[in-house]
Write a protein that holds these residues in place. Sequence first.
Motif, PDB file in Angstrom:
ATOM      1  N   UNK A   1       0.835  -1.200   0.000  1.00 55.72           N
ATOM      2  CA  UNK A   1       0.000   0.000   0.000  1.00 55.72           C
ATOM      3  C   UNK A   1       0.868   1.247   0.000  1.00 55.72           C
ATOM      4  N   UNK A   2       1.896   1.275   0.842  1.00 53.26           N
ATOM      5  CA  UNK A   2       2.771   2.440   0.910  1.00 53.26           C
ATOM      6  C   UNK A   2       3.606   2.597  -0.350  1.00 53.26           C
ATOM      7  N   UNK A   3       3.868   1.490  -1.061  1.00 48.27           N
ATOM      8  CA  UNK A   3       4.678   1.559  -2.276  1.00 48.27           C
ATOM      9  C   UNK A   3       4.019   2.371  -3.379  1.00 48.27           C
ATOM     10  N   UNK A   4       2.722   2.634  -3.259  1.00 45.63           N
ATOM     11  CA  UNK A   4       2.032   3.444  -4.257  1.00 45.63           C
ATOM     12  C   UNK A   4       2.362   4.927  -4.118  1.00 45.63           C
TER      13      UNK A   4
ATOM     14  N   UNK B   1       6.779   2.428  13.569  1.00 42.01           N
ATOM     15  CA  UNK B   1       6.587   2.681  12.136  1.00 42.01           C
ATOM     16  C   UNK B   1       7.903   3.031  11.457  1.00 42.01           C
ATOM     17  N   UNK B   2       8.780   3.698  12.179  1.00 45.29           N
ATOM     18  CA  UNK B   2      10.101   3.975  11.621  1.00 45.29           C
ATOM     19  C   UNK B   2      10.854   2.683  11.344  1.00 45.29           C
ATOM     20  N   UNK B   3      10.790   1.748  12.287  1.00 44.64           N
ATOM     21  CA  UNK B   3      11.492   0.472  12.106  1.00 44.64           C
ATOM     22  C   UNK B   3      10.842  -0.376  11.009  1.00 44.64           C
ATOM     23  N   UNK B   4       9.510  -0.373  10.961  1.00 47.23           N
ATOM     24  CA  UNK B   4       8.798  -1.224  10.001  1.00 47.23           C
ATOM     25  C   UNK B   4       8.937  -0.735   8.570  1.00 47.23           C
ATOM     26  N   UNK B   5       8.884   0.580   8.381  1.00 47.25           N
ATOM     27  CA  UNK B   5       8.788   1.128   7.026  1.00 47.25           C
ATOM     28  C   UNK B   5       9.881   2.139   6.690  1.00 47.25           C
TER      29      UNK B   5
END
Length: 505
Positions: free
Chosen positions: A253-256, A304-308
């Motif tokens: 989703x974020x890759x969009x 969220x910083x670590x995940x993405x």
Amino acid sequence: MAFDEVTDALVLVPPPSPSETNPPLGPMILARAAARHGLNIEVRDLNIEYIRQFTGIARAPAGGVPGGVLGDHGKNRALLATAAGRFFASTGLCPGEAVHLPDTADARAGMHFDFETLRRATARAAAPGAFWGKWLEERVFGTLPEPPPVVGISIMGPSQVFLALVIARLVRRYWPESVTVLGGSHVTLLAAEMAAEPRYLEFVDHVMPGHAEEGFAELVGRARAGHPSVPRIAAAPPAGERFDYHPLAAPRQLALYEPSTLTLPLQFTRGCSYGRCTYCTYPVVEPVATRLDAARAAAAMGALSREHGATRFSVKDSLLTVPMMLDLAAALEAAGVRARWSATTKVTRSLAVHARTLADAGLATLEFGVETIHRRGQRLFDKVTDPEIVEEVIAACTDSGIAVVLNLIFGLPGETPDDAERQLEWFAARRDRAPGMVDGSLNLLEIVRGSPLALRPPPEVELRGIAPWAYCYDWNAPAWRPEFARRVRDEELRTSALTGPAAVS
């Protein structure tokens, strides 16, 4: 674009929505709540998929410099205006068919149409071979190996209503056994009307107003088990309860989103700690103000910083007070989280004292609801602040490296063209004093459904009516507003060299 996981619910975000930098927060909160129950929610952000078709449009007019404002205003206004214009043209809705159209409104953006007009237009759009039918087949209905038990549709504003209704029609055609659910802040605002008028729900099974993440997870679990029976119009969940700060964002989703501008949205409090502005709908949509847990907020940002790899965050709370922001700043330091973030707040002199501390903690953008510099309008809004204090706070923020977004409203009852000109000149002076550090959201007053101004209009205001899905009323606004609205739009599109993204280490 087919995905392999078993999908317990598909949540769709229709276009157009006014951001290409911030993914929608609500569906990601739904996904997190569902995951705690062992359920998988797939979020399809159709808004960004639609906007991506128009990429390549310059971020600024000729001679402008791309900005670094975080949050809802750190966006490509030219891109979004082009995408929205194309979208509205594709609806087949004719502005001449509008009902209760406010003086400066776009009929298609505000959904100023009656039920029958929308019924005909959405039927045409969903017809076999029609553009939107094919577009949705390619991006939604042809992408899953089997129908999901639940299809949720998020409606945060009236501009999304048209395609939401088209989607609901197509769910009945392609996936007749799926349960269709509407949610989002616009649905929350309309919940009472929906309960009283069956035409709202012609192709919809359930409506879930409010922050209904737990109720939605329960409904999805029931649907997966074959027992989806719940009230057609759910009661809004109790306000003020503890909620999860950590949205669940899928990497695909974020890759969009463009990596250089992607800003993750977060919400740490619900409701508004001021809660008195008479033009506002927060008393209806989020009626109880909750407390900030700064340690949990910092932990969510760190996760969220670590995940993405995220370093930019847009805090969506209606109003973060100075003590709240200072608590968050201290918690971020204690947790070792380095990030840039934005917030919305009310002008208060203590900001001038603490601006440097907040800037050092990563605060990059502050949005202020100034609304009007004129005392008569301030009294109408129940939001009185001396303009000299506003100027002092703006200067302290910009001098500390915090970009400022000023929300201003023009065209109030009894306001004169000279009043409006003086306010526009005041804004230009603030922008020119700190080049590249001051942006604006400049609007004509709307009297919106559920606000105190609509529920108890002042004697000089005549409400002439509101369309079924619309957000704002037609009213006897000052006659000079349409011409001045064009001035305001031109001024807002003037792009300053807003402060660029600073490195985060």
